[in-house]
Enzyme design. Structure first.
Site, mmCIF file in Angstrom:
data_model
loop_
_atom_site.group_PDB
_atom_site.id
_atom_site.type_symbol
_atom_site.label_atom_id
_atom_site.label_comp_id
_atom_site.label_asym_id
_atom_site.label_seq_id
_atom_site.Cartn_x
_atom_site.Cartn_y
_atom_site.Cartn_z
ATOM 1 N N ASN A 1 -18.999 -13.469 21.045
ATOM 2 C CA ASN A 1 -19.544 -14.600 20.265
ATOM 3 C C ASN A 1 -18.456 -15.328 19.500
ATOM 4 O O ASN A 1 -18.685 -15.686 18.105
ATOM 5 C CB ASN A 1 -20.488 -13.906 19.475
ATOM 6 C CG ASN A 1 -21.933 -13.937 19.881
ATOM 7 O OD1 ASN A 1 -22.451 -14.827 20.632
ATOM 8 N ND2 ASN A 1 -22.539 -12.672 19.964
ATOM 9 N N GLU B 1 -26.185 -6.952 26.761
ATOM 10 C CA GLU B 1 -27.699 -7.144 26.450
ATOM 11 C C GLU B 1 -28.508 -6.692 27.721
ATOM 12 O O GLU B 1 -29.141 -7.127 28.541
ATOM 13 C CB GLU B 1 -27.904 -8.720 26.485
ATOM 14 C CG GLU B 1 -27.571 -9.374 25.232
ATOM 15 C CD GLU B 1 -28.030 -10.721 24.880
ATOM 16 O OE1 GLU B 1 -29.212 -11.163 25.651
ATOM 17 O OE2 GLU B 1 -27.447 -11.592 24.071
ATOM 18 N N ASP C 1 -19.071 -9.682 25.410
ATOM 19 C CA ASP C 1 -19.454 -11.046 24.554
ATOM 20 C C ASP C 1 -19.000 -11.061 22.985
ATOM 21 O O ASP C 1 -19.706 -10.316 22.271
ATOM 22 C CB ASP C 1 -20.966 -11.195 24.776
ATOM 23 C CG ASP C 1 -21.456 -12.435 24.001
ATOM 24 O OD1 ASP C 1 -20.803 -13.196 23.192
ATOM 25 O OD2 ASP C 1 -22.785 -12.554 24.002
#
Length: 609
Positions: free
Chosen positions: A498, A351, A496
């Protein structure tokens, strides 16, 4: 008269090794010479060269001339500019003479002859004490060390000296947080450049002895500024600096010569910091860079500004977070301090906004010895940084999952399996997730190479089967890089994902297989079912284990982030403890005034087996 022998003459770069007792003396001696400076920028790939100098009237000239133009034309233009400057100066002087005086009369010098009309000054260029012929082309005429004479004023020509192409201070500066200027240096490098920091003199404070700060050059800061005593690229303001602006005086260099100095001031004064941050205690474990046998690795979703600054984020996702703490300028200070304090060798970030990478992360981490690469997704992307003293970048092998799945023969069998389930296939191919893969080589032992992968898998809670497909593509691609392109190099896979430890994705990574009847194949209901069995040949482990959470927001907390390592080649030396639950929840949840993201950074020290 000096004339070039032959049709062309190679650019001569005069390098003078000068021993000086201090870096500041080097700048003083370079800048404070008997001659003025004429700076020439001449790059082979560009049709024009630039010439910059100051005229006797104080005006500064920056000329662009064709490299293929004869010198005589350039000298003629300089003479014209000098004549115009003389005329302007004469007009200004006459205007001052005719200005009404205090008694209401006109001030004049009395009767006398009018001054003679100004003549165009003689302009010549000399090299090795010989005049350069006017038919010599600009590209060859303007040599380093030549002397430009305009009337009675002489200028030393400096061809392609180190120069700043970009110089910028962050807008928001806080006490206790490192200030890392954004730098671009041409014909030089930040390591060979000189820096000196100043702060505003407090109102009513006594000036330093001597009437002002010690001088670096004739253009040193005014008496309104005092030296901080810091002459490094990075400055960390103290609480004593709160309310004061900062000034940076910097001189570009390359270790052998220096270019023109520049100064810039901070837009806003130093603000108070937030106090103790969630990562302060963690930094006690990472005070120093690890030795060559270890690889300190960080994986961190830093929360993209494009997501943090939405109305939905402020009112629904993070209503507990003070609005100013969601602003990018504020969060960047925390992110920079947190990352630089880990003294890491590898940093994998998710991100990452493109402007955050270029304007914030690169300047900050570069100042601490790291270099980075960026891979955009859509609105944000992935960044991988590595310590330059330990690693060099050999190659990059980034992919977009859906593109690789459709076009790379590596994934032909997987695509055929997925094609049996059109609804699921359509959803998988709509996702924009990417995989960043960098192959690094040890600077100490060229036989040691490592494959560093970084990703951010699809986020939706019901997207379990999509994450399984994405991970299958990722592992097949990483195997190709680490086995086919670079046989038998170890893998570090950060991101990440998730996925909590109870999901099919995690089971697939750790166990090496996923059965076709796993519940995640129907994670979004029967309509998108896509049952299949998958395997991979890696032997991977989560280096930081399975923490209770790496993501902690108001409505959810769980472990979503991992650093997967190749157990055949790497082992864990230590895991840097995560913040305590009390620290994470001090301001209810994440992000907060003391933590810049809704995720926690994973940090561990790895070593070669």
């Amino acid at each position: 008269m000096w004339r070039l022998p032959g049709a062309r003459f190679a650019l001569r770069v005069v390098r003078t090794a000068v021993e000086r007792h201090s870096r500041a003396e080097a700048v003083t001696e370079t800048v404070a010479g008997a001659m003025e400076r004429a700076v020439v920028r001449c790059v082979p790939s560009e049709p024009k060269l630039s010439l910059s100098f100051a005229l006797a009237d104080g005006s500064h000239k920056n000329m662009q001339r064709d490299q293929s133009e004869p010198l005589g034309r350039a000298l003629s233009r300089i003479a014209t500019n000098a004549l115009k400057g003389h005329a302007k100066a004469a007009a200004a002087k006459k205007s001052r003479k005719n200005r009404p005086n205090a008694s209401g009369g006109v001030s004049c010098a009395g009767p006398g002859p009018e001054p003679a009309a100004a003549c165009e000054p003689v302009v010549k260029l000399y090299y090795r004490e010989e005049a350069v012929a006017e038919d010599v082309l600009n590209v060859d005429a303007w040599q380093d060390g030549a002397v430009l004479q305009i009337g009675d004023v002489k200028y030393k020509v400096e061809r392609n000296p180190p120069a700043f192409t970009e110089l910028q201070l962050p807008r928001y500066i806080m006490a206790g947080f490192p200030v890392c200027p954004k730098l671009g240096v041409e014909f030089g490098d930040p390591a060979g450049s000189l820096f000196r920091w100043y702060k505003e003199t407090k109102p009513g404070a006594a000036e330093p002895e001597g009437g002002g700060p010690s001088s670096l050059s004739p253009s040193s800061p005014s008496p309104g500024w005092t030296e901080t005593g810091v002459d490094e690229r990075v400055y960390t303001p103290s609480n004593a600096d709160i309310g004061l602006r900062l000034k940076l005086h910097c001189t570009p260099g390359n270790g052998q010569r220096f270019g023109p100095s520049r100064e810039l001031e901070s837009v806003c004064p130093v603000e108070a910091g937030p106090g103790t941050c969630t990562f302060d205690h963690r930094h006690l474990y990472t005070k120093k860079v690890t030795d060559d046998a270890l690889i300190r690795t960080v994986s961190y979703n830093i929360l993209a500004d494009t997501y943090a600054q939405t109305e939905f984020s402020r009112t629904v996702l993070y209503p507990y977070c003070a609005p100013y703490a969601l602003e990018l300028d504020y969060r960047q200070n925390l992110i920079q301090k947190e990352l630089t304090g880990y003294n890491a060798d590898l940093i994998c970030l998710q991100e990452v906004d493109r402007n955050v990478f270029t304007d914030s992360l690169v300047p900050a981490l570069e100042a601490f010895g790291l270099e980075g690469v960026f891979r955009i997704k859509q609105h944000e992307g992935l960044a991988t940084f590595y310590r330059k003293s330990k690693f060099s970048l050999l190659s990059q092998h980034d992919i977009v999952f859906h593109e690789a799945l459709q076009s790379d023969p590596l994934h032909k069998e997987l695509l055929e399996k997925l094609a049996l389930y059109p609804s699921a296939q359509e959803r998988v191919l709509q996702r924009s997730s990417v995989l960043q893969v960098s192959v690094l080589q040890s600077t100490k032992d060229s036989s040691q190479k490592i494959c560093v992968a970084n990703t951010h898998l699809y986020w939706h809670p019901k997207g379990g089967y999509i994450r399984l497909i994405q991970m299958a593509v990722a592992l097949a691609h990483i195997r190709h890089v680490s086995c086919d392109l670079y046989p038998s190099i170890p893998v570090i896979f950060c991101g990440d994902f998730n996925s909590t430890p109870s999901t099919g994705m995690y089971h697939f990574v750790i166990s090496g297989n996923i059965p076709e009847d796993h519940e995640d194949w129907t994670s979004n209901g029967e309509e998108e079912r896509c049952n299949m069995s998958l395997t991979h040949f890696f032997k991977l482990k989560s280096a930081c284990g399975e923490p209770a959470y790496t993501n902690y927001v108001g409505g959810f907390h769980g472990c979503l982030d991992y650093i997967f390592i190749d157990l055949n080649a790497l082992e864990v030396e230590q895991v840097i403890p995560l913040p305590t639950h009390e620290e994470v929840t001090t301001h209810q949840a994440l992000p907060s005034v003391s933590h810049p993201s809704d995720h926690l950074a994973l940090v561990c020290d790895l070593k070669w087996k």
